[in-house]
Design an enzyme around this catalytic site. Structure first.
Site, PDB file in Angstrom:
ATOM      1  CB  SER A 100      36.810  51.640  38.086  1.00 33.57           C
ATOM      2  OG  SER A 100      37.053  52.508  37.428  1.00 33.57           O
ATOM      3  CG  ASN A 101      35.868  51.659  32.530  1.00 31.20           C
ATOM      4  OD1 ASN A 101      36.239  52.595  32.520  1.00 31.20           O
ATOM      5  ND2 ASN A 101      34.449  52.188  33.080  1.00 31.20           N
ATOM      6  NE  ARG A 102      41.474  46.969  29.272  1.00 31.73           N
ATOM      7  CZ  ARG A 102      41.091  47.027  28.570  1.00 31.73           C
ATOM      8  NH1 ARG A 102      40.895  46.526  28.030  1.00 31.73           N
ATOM      9  NH2 ARG A 102      41.819  47.445  27.625  1.00 31.73           N
TER      10      ARG A 102
END
Ligand code: PMT
Length: 405
Positions: free
Chosen positions: A209-211
């Protein structure tokens, strides 16, 4: 441009620029606003209440504890009635009190009771404006949605030169008009917003995933609702509560996001893709939790480009993408806008501290397919969202008159 029918509170604090608040008051009343002026004790030492009372035609609010003053006990109702509270000029002391919720006089108490937009126009010595304590207080206020205008650079009352001058009256009035903007300009529209990250599973317990926190996309959804639109919010997993009134479609993966977006596309009139979609997913997701401590290679395969597909399939919707860049932002953003075939693009430099992913604030460049580029200053994401929507409304209105660059 008119302020007729608007109830405003003008707070004036103890800066030498207090005399300029007189000109500001004159301009506000000339535009039709009903203005109640609230003077701090120190402001009254620079310019007396009589001047403000004469020009506003109303009693001047000074003392929270004055038993003679009906307003003194009505400060909450007064704050609730106001369409906006404008503090101009604001000292470093006022910024500090407002940032920390101190309510030890009429003005700071009004600010705590505020239900309407709050705008602050600081004026002080340049060194004070740059002091870390002031910088922090300004950031706190902006993150809470308060509009803190930038003081202007030039000669200061101290005899020094720097950034600390009271902004020009037209600048303050323009900011006020923006904050009060009417804001049913999206009535009848269906705005489809994507927000948050996507999660691409590796096995039943792990994912890529990412931030992205979703703050930017959720702010856009909330702002579109305030402006009268019907809103569909397609969101990857976040910790946020969806804005009341939005049709909320939670998704996990990029493929689920694509499906949800395409499902709602037919009726959308504006599509804004603020989500940070994972570019890749794992080709073979393990059916059970992966065990062991050996090296592990994941084979990744590209996810569909939802934005490009939306642009290709839309039937009349205005399509806006976002671009998370780390360098040469304008160049990469322009290339992205053209390659995806979209109408406008919001670019943010996610390598900068305090903006972009997870942050409360953002600072963006707005590019459009007619060759326009418009920079927005660093602001709370709520304010950025409103500015983006205002820009989209203006671009669409002008679109009929333009041919692509
Ligand atoms: O959520 P926050 O914490 O508030 O942070 C906000 C943000 C940084 C996520 C937001 O401001 C932002 O920049 N969103 C876009 C992030 C991104 O994925 O940028 P990109 O340059 O990789 O993608 C460009 C555009 O294509 C985006 O509109 C994206 O939604 C879209 N895209 C990307 C890949 C893909 N497979 N499908 C897409 O639709």
């Amino acid at each position: 441009m008119s302020l007729t029918g608007r109830e405003l509170i003008l707070g004036v604090t103890g800066s030498i620029a207090a005399y300029k608040a007189v000109y500001l008051l004159r301009e506000l009343t000339a535009l039709g606003a009903a203005v109640s002026v609230c003077l701090t004790e120190h402001a009254a030492a620079f310019v007396g209440p009589l001047t403000f009372r004469t020009l506003s035609g109303r009693p001047v609010l000074t003392n929270l504890f004055d038993p003679q003053s009906p307003e003194a006990v009505e400060h909450v109702a007064l704050a609730e009635r106001a369409h906006a509270i404008l503090v101009a000029p604001a000292t470093a002391n006022l910024l500090a009190k407002a940032a920390h919720g101190i309510a030890d006089d009429f003005l700071t108490t009004l600010l705590l009771a505020a239900r309407s937009p709050v705008l602050i126009a600081p004026a002080m010595d340049g060194g004070m404006w740059a002091h870390p304590a002031v910088v922090e207080n300004v950031a706190t206020l902006r993150a809470r949605g308060v509009t803190v205008l930038e003081p202007e650079a030039g000669p200061l009352a101290s005899g020094l030169s720097g950034q600390g001058r009271f902004p020009e009256v037209p600048t303050i009035v323009a900011a006020l008009l923006g904050a009060l903007a009417p804001v049913r300009d999206l009535a009848g529209e269906h705005v489809l917003v994507t927000a948050g990250p996507t999660r691409e599973p590796i096995d039943p317990v792990r994912y890529i995933s990412n931030r992205s926190s979703g703050k930017m996309g959720y702010s856009l959804a909330a702002a579109a609702l305030r402006r009268g639109a019907r809103v569909t919010l397609v969101s990857g997993p976040t910790a946020l509560t969806p804005p009341a009134g939005a049709v909320f479609v939670p998704v996990q993966t990029a493929e689920e996001m694509r499906e949800a977006v395409l499902h709602h596309l037919a009726s959308a009139t504006i599509v804004i893709k603020a989500a940070a979609v994972a570019d890749y997913r794992v080709r073979h997701v393990a059916p059970a939790k992966i065990k062991g401590k050996r090296d592990l290679a994941l084979e990744l395969t590209p996810n569909p480009d939802i934005l490009a597909e939306v642009a290709a399939r839309r039937t009349g919707a205005f399509v806006v993408g976002f671009a998370a860049e780390t360098h040469d932002v304008a160049v990469h953003a322009r290339a992205k806008l053209e390659s995806k075939g979209i109408d406008a693009l919001v670019a943010n430099d996610v390598s900068q501290q305090g903006i972009g992913f997870e942050a409360e604030e953002n600072e963006v460049l707005l590019l459009d397919r007619w060759g326009g580029t418009h920079a927005l200053p660093r602001m709370a994401k709520t304010a950025v969202a409103d500015a983006i929507l205002g820009h989209i409304v203006a671009l669409r209105a002008a679109a009929g008159k333009k041919t692509p660059a």
